[in-house]
Design a protein around this motif. Sequence first.
Motif, PDB file in Angstrom:
ATOM      1  N   GLY A  94       1.570  -7.909  12.470  1.00 17.15           N
ATOM      2  CA  GLY A  94       1.275  -6.669  11.760  1.00 17.15           C
ATOM      3  C   GLY A  94       1.401  -6.810  10.268  1.00 17.15           C
ATOM      4  N   ASP A 127       1.829   2.606  16.267  1.00 10.65           N
ATOM      5  CA  ASP A 127       0.877   1.741  15.554  1.00 10.65           C
ATOM      6  C   ASP A 127       1.173   1.717  14.060  1.00 10.65           C
ATOM      7  OD1 ASP A 127      -0.848   1.034  17.801  1.00 10.65           O
ATOM      8  OD2 ASP A 127      -1.436   3.142  17.778  1.00 10.65           O
ATOM      9  N   VAL A 128       1.561   2.874  13.513  1.00 12.08           N
ATOM     10  CA  VAL A 128       1.902   2.983  12.096  1.00 12.08           C
ATOM     11  C   VAL A 128       3.222   3.736  11.987  1.00 12.08           C
ATOM     12  CG1 VAL A 128       1.193   3.825   9.824  1.00 12.08           C
ATOM     13  CG2 VAL A 128      -0.544   3.068  11.466  1.00 12.08           C
ATOM     14  N   TYR A 177       0.400   5.782  25.628  1.00 13.53           N
ATOM     15  CA  TYR A 177      -0.456   4.597  25.738  1.00 13.53           C
ATOM     16  C   TYR A 177       0.247   3.550  26.600  1.00 13.53           C
ATOM     17  CZ  TYR A 177      -2.801   6.744  21.752  1.00 13.53           C
ATOM     18  OH  TYR A 177      -3.462   7.622  20.928  1.00 13.53           O
ATOM     19  N   GLY A 222       1.890  -3.780  14.562  1.00 13.60           N
ATOM     20  CA  GLY A 222       1.848  -2.483  13.906  1.00 13.60           C
ATOM     21  C   GLY A 222       2.046  -2.586  12.407  1.00 13.60           C
ATOM     22  N   ARG A 263       7.920  -0.122  15.153  1.00 16.68           N
ATOM     23  CA  ARG A 263       6.481  -0.458  15.240  1.00 16.68           C
ATOM     24  C   ARG A 263       6.153  -1.126  16.564  1.00 16.68           C
ATOM     25  NH1 ARG A 263       4.942  -4.825  11.644  1.00 16.68           N
ATOM     26  NH2 ARG A 263       7.024  -5.572  12.168  1.00 16.68           N
ATOM     27  N   ASP A 264       4.941  -0.926  17.016  1.00 18.57           N
ATOM     28  CA  ASP A 264       4.414  -1.724  18.111  1.00 18.57           C
ATOM     29  C   ASP A 264       4.109  -3.123  17.587  1.00 18.57           C
ATOM     30  OD1 ASP A 264       3.502  -2.432  20.601  1.00 18.57           O
ATOM     31  OD2 ASP A 264       1.914  -0.923  20.696  1.00 18.57           O
ATOM     32  N   THR A 285       5.703   6.760  22.619  1.00 24.29           N
ATOM     33  CA  THR A 285       4.404   6.076  22.543  1.00 24.29           C
ATOM     34  C   THR A 285       4.025   5.459  23.882  1.00 24.29           C
ATOM     35  OG1 THR A 285       5.534   4.119  21.640  1.00 24.29           O
ATOM     36  CG2 THR A 285       4.519   5.636  20.068  1.00 24.29           C
ATOM     37  N   LYS A 300      -4.690   6.175  17.062  1.00 26.72           N
ATOM     38  CA  LYS A 300      -3.477   5.485  16.644  1.00 26.72           C
ATOM     39  C   LYS A 300      -2.285   6.431  16.739  1.00 26.72           C
ATOM     40  CE  LYS A 300      -5.409   1.942  13.594  1.00 26.72           C
ATOM     41  NZ  LYS A 300      -5.380   1.347  12.230  1.00 26.72           N
ATOM     42  N   SER A 301      -1.130   5.847  17.039  1.00 23.94           N
ATOM     43  CA  SER A 301       0.109   6.606  17.064  1.00 23.94           C
ATOM     44  C   SER A 301       0.843   6.392  15.744  1.00 23.94           C
ATOM     45  CB  SER A 301       0.989   6.159  18.228  1.00 23.94           C
ATOM     46  OG  SER A 301       1.239   4.763  18.163  1.00 23.94           O
ATOM     47  N   ALA A 324       2.386   0.382  25.321  1.00 24.75           N
ATOM     48  CA  ALA A 324       2.817   0.507  23.924  1.00 24.75           C
ATOM     49  C   ALA A 324       4.314   0.249  23.815  1.00 24.75           C
ATOM     50  CB  ALA A 324       2.480   1.892  23.387  1.00 24.75           C
TER      51      ALA A 324
END
Length: 369
Positions: free
Chosen positions: A304, A254-255, A247, A277, A273-274, A243, A180-181, A250
């Motif tokens: 999310g 992610d967080v 990835y 996310g 956020r993605d 990000t 996770k990013s 992306a």
Amino acid sequence: MQQVKAVIARAKGAPVELVTINVPDPGPGEAVVRIQACGVCHTDLHYRDGGINDEFPFLLGHEASGIVEAVGDGVTDVVPGDFVVLNWRAVCGQCRACRRGDPHYCFNTHNAKQKMTLEDGTELSPALGIGAFAEKTLVAAGQCTKVDPSARPAAVGLLGCGVMAGIGAAINTGAVTPGKSVAVIGCGGVGVAAVAGSALAGASPIIAVDIDPAKLEAARRLGATHLVDSSRTDPITEIKRITAETYEGADGADVVIEAVGRPETWKQAFYGRDLAGVLVLVGVPTPEMTLPDLPLIDVFGRGGALKSSWYGDCLPSRDFPMLVDLYQQGRLDLDAFVTEEIGIADVEETFTKMHGPGAQPVLRSVVVL
């Protein structure tokens, strides 16, 4: 009863004072702890300045470690001589949250029932129910978490508040895992701890966002892979760019952990956020702050989760010993959070360093007794 030296805030905005206080013998369910070290947290400054409530005089200090000196009737989890880290959420074991297996959300946390007082009998309000800028303090026994006695008191005591809040925001609330990013907005003590927690969990990339180069450098030392100076560049654009480089596809982290507690940085976290996310709010806002103008369709469309993290959603009896063990193994650098060690008479000077003219960036000044 014992008499000890302690730091109090007598009135809103007034300089703190080093005075003699009365510490009662422990009653049922209580413990007296001889303090070895206590971090100087911004929350203590908020107490002094009337930003928490107006129940003066306050006995300040709450990020502490020490030795249990005496316990009252019915106490079985700790005994005199135990080395403990203090926490401000002794769980009850009986409320709905505790009964359903979520004691970290306990609805009925408690503190010592007896009051510590000034020499003239004036009752003191201990900061976060602890009051550890003192040679000794009285707490509920459930506020004492036994940890490895060979650990450095000045370092592990910081788990009592800010460091635990940040690490827990990443690991407990944000559920950060390898692959996770993470982006952390605000790199004071709590934010840098969130960076450290993300690194501990194996996240990559870990993006630190702040306007202070010294704070960004601290984040780099604790595990950030990328630094973003948001006074020079748009953090949302940079989080998305970084990000996407890691990835394919992306569109953000992610967080995203917001460790400032302001509407504008929360909005940055929301859009950083993605899709699907998680946004974690661990920075503490003031009561008058409201959410920014945010189209409800964006809340729905991005999916999310939007979470708040209270004390890192920690359970001290579970998390403190684990994190101290990781520290002892060299896997969690708690020493890096200790900027300086000071004496109990130096608290007011440290407040000035934190918030006064020419304020200096520090992670933690720690009172060592």
